[in-house]
Design an enzyme around this catalytic site. Structure first.
Site, PDB file in Angstrom:
ATOM      1  N   HIS A   1       0.837  -1.204   0.000  1.00 23.21           N
ATOM      2  CA  HIS A   1       0.000   0.000   0.000  1.00 23.21           C
ATOM      3  C   HIS A   1       0.866   1.245   0.000  1.00 23.21           C
ATOM      4  CE1 HIS A   1      -3.392   2.632   1.472  1.00 23.21           C
ATOM      5  NE2 HIS A   1      -2.344   3.308   1.933  1.00 23.21           N
ATOM      6  N   GLU A   2       1.796   1.303   0.935  1.00 20.79           N
ATOM      7  CA  GLU A   2       2.611   2.514   1.058  1.00 20.79           C
ATOM      8  C   GLU A   2       3.534   2.696  -0.138  1.00 20.79           C
ATOM      9  OE1 GLU A   2       2.159   4.877   3.150  1.00 20.79           O
ATOM     10  OE2 GLU A   2       0.601   3.785   4.212  1.00 20.79           O
TER      11      GLU A   2
ATOM     12  N   HIS B   1       1.863   4.349  -3.020  1.00 16.60           N
ATOM     13  CA  HIS B   1       1.825   5.816  -2.958  1.00 16.60           C
ATOM     14  C   HIS B   1       3.004   6.395  -3.750  1.00 16.60           C
ATOM     15  CE1 HIS B   1      -1.557   6.699  -0.433  1.00 16.60           C
ATOM     16  NE2 HIS B   1      -1.113   5.957   0.571  1.00 16.60           N
TER      17      HIS B   1
ATOM     18  N   ASP C   1      -9.173  14.600   7.860  1.00 16.99           N
ATOM     19  CA  ASP C   1      -8.462  13.593   7.062  1.00 16.99           C
ATOM     20  C   ASP C   1      -8.375  14.015   5.597  1.00 16.99           C
ATOM     21  OD1 ASP C   1      -7.181  11.182   6.410  1.00 16.99           O
ATOM     22  OD2 ASP C   1      -9.080  10.137   6.088  1.00 16.99           O
TER      23      ASP C   1
ATOM     24  N   GLU D   1      -5.588   6.999  -2.155  1.00 19.52           N
ATOM     25  CA  GLU D   1      -5.631   5.944  -1.144  1.00 19.52           C
ATOM     26  C   GLU D   1      -6.149   4.630  -1.727  1.00 19.52           C
ATOM     27  OE1 GLU D   1      -4.715   5.381   1.975  1.00 19.52           O
ATOM     28  OE2 GLU D   1      -3.627   7.263   1.937  1.00 19.52           O
TER      29      GLU D   1
ATOM     30  N   HIS E   1      -9.165   8.634   3.605  1.00 16.47           N
ATOM     31  CA  HIS E   1      -9.142   7.247   4.046  1.00 16.47           C
ATOM     32  C   HIS E   1     -10.538   6.670   4.224  1.00 16.47           C
ATOM     33  CE1 HIS E   1      -5.028   8.426   5.393  1.00 16.47           C
ATOM     34  NE2 HIS E   1      -4.737   7.172   5.086  1.00 16.47           N
TER      35      HIS E   1
ATOM     36  N   TYR F   1      -3.676  14.983  -2.763  1.00 17.95           N
ATOM     37  CA  TYR F   1      -4.081  14.267  -1.561  1.00 17.95           C
ATOM     38  C   TYR F   1      -5.168  15.031  -0.806  1.00 17.95           C
ATOM     39  CZ  TYR F   1      -3.302  10.663   1.966  1.00 17.95           C
ATOM     40  OH  TYR F   1      -3.444   9.582   2.807  1.00 17.95           O
TER      41      TYR F   1
END
Length: 371
Positions: free
Chosen positions: A182-183, A186, A279, A206, A284, A197
């Site tokens: 996942h990271e 990015h 957020d 995301e 998210h 973002y």
């Protein structure tokens, strides 16, 4: 939209790079934890929130000043991994403990990080021909044992960082391979569509990370679309938590329902879209909608989700037509176009269109011309 607006969108998408500070655990989860009466739950969450807020500020400053481009190796069919031990400090990257080709040692966090970076590289290379994060052989660096009781993992624009968790709510963040993937995705988004973002474009950012994070896990396990669990972060929560993961792509809003964490707030359709200023506009939270659309498309097509469904999503992410401020409907339309461009007017295009209809996005043309 007029020609000038289109030109602005193109410049934003292909010029400036949005190196946002992206974490796997959403701020709203940590905020909920920070208000717990039990100090063993609240204190690590507060420290993590404070740290993450500082990192976001630093990331904005370095983005404005301009981050020097990382020196990439020559494109290769093999990754170039280096794992560091932060030794429970916050100075990065820390002490080098394993390089590419080195044998596994006695630190499980180091070994998992090494393997997870390799698994992510392998999926992107074998499925899509992509050579590392930037498609130009960018070395893959990661630091483990970051800070004390740090309840997160993040991509900082240059490398991966993993906390050990507090042991009360979260376990070691190297445990789920999809968290790593996942990271790292990015980073792929940073080098391709460069999605802003915030709001729907941030939720798409995301979602892309959840999609390819799940695909990496499925690829490692050899799971097809039907047998995959479609959970993000399964194995990260302790037995103390009433929940199975951070998010569910199959059933958004059902990943956890806990006295301390609260209930998973993700919607699965546009009917329940969450309008919030928190957020970064709910990146998210509302990512559950495009997540669910991908799940519907992948399971409708069957087989390995990284093949047809994943290929279509990858084509849109990397194709150059996705504006950095794209909304869900923009992305959906491009997936219909990508399905037609690669597979023609067949079951792939129909599955994609029906998947978006399943989450409440229906204003899509059946056929889209040349992209």
């Amino acid at each position: 939209m007029d020609a000038n607006a289109n030109a602005r969108r193109t410049r934003t998408a292909r010029g400036h790079r949005h190196t946002a500070f992206c974490t796997i655990v959403p701020p709203h989860v940590l905020d909920k934890l920070s208000h717990a009466e039990d100090a063993s739950l609240a204190d690590p969450a507060r420290r993590t929130l404070e740290h993450d807020a500082l990192q976001r500020t630093r990331r904005r400053i370095t983005t404005v000043r301009g981050v020097p481009a990382a020196r990439a190796a020559a494109p290769s069919e093999k990754p170039r991994r280096t794992i560091y031990d932060a030794q429970h400090r916050t100075s990065l990257p820390g002490r080098k403990v394993r390089g590419e080709g080195d044998q596994a040692g006695g630190d499980d966090s180091v070994n998992r990080a090494y393997d997870g970076l390799g698994a992510t590289f392998e999926l992107f290379f074998k499925a899509y021909g992509r050579r590392s994060i930037d498609d130009s052989g960018l070395p893959l660096n990661a630091s483990v044992h970051y800070s004390e009781g740090y309840n997160n993992a993040f991509w900082d624009g240059e490398q991966m960082v993993f906390g050990d968790g507090d042991g009360e709510v979260f376990l070691d963040f190297t445990l789920p391979v999809d968290v790593m993937a996942h990271e790292l995705t990015h980073g792929v988004t940073q080098y391709t569509a460069n999605l802003e973002y915030f709001g729907q474009s941030g939720a798409l950012n995301e979602s892309m990370s959840d999609v390819f994070g799940s695909l990496v896990k499925q690829h490692v396990l050899g799971h097809g679309a039907e047998e995959a669990d479609w959970l993000i972060g399964a194995g990260l929560l302790t037995d103390r938590v009433t929940g199975v993961a951070l998010r569910s792509m199959k059933a958004p809003g059902t990943a956890y329902d806990d006295d301390v964490l609260g209930k998973d707030p993700q919607p699965g359709t546009m009917d329940d879209y969450v309008h919030t200023a928190r957020d970064n506009g709910g990146v998210h939270i509302n990512s559950g909608i495009p997540n669910h659309a991908f799940y519907l498309a992948a399971t409708a097509l069957g087989g390995n989700a990284w093949e047809r469904a994943g290929q279509i999503w990858y084509d849109v992410l990397t194709g150059g037509d996705l504006a950095s401020d794209a909304e869900f409907a923009d992305f959906a339309q491009l997936t219909v176009a990508a399905a037609h461009a690669r597979y023609g007017e067949g079951e792939e295009q129909a599955a994609v269109r029906e998947a978006w209809a399943g989450v409440g996005i229906t204003d899509l043309r059946a056929h889209v011309g040349a992209r």
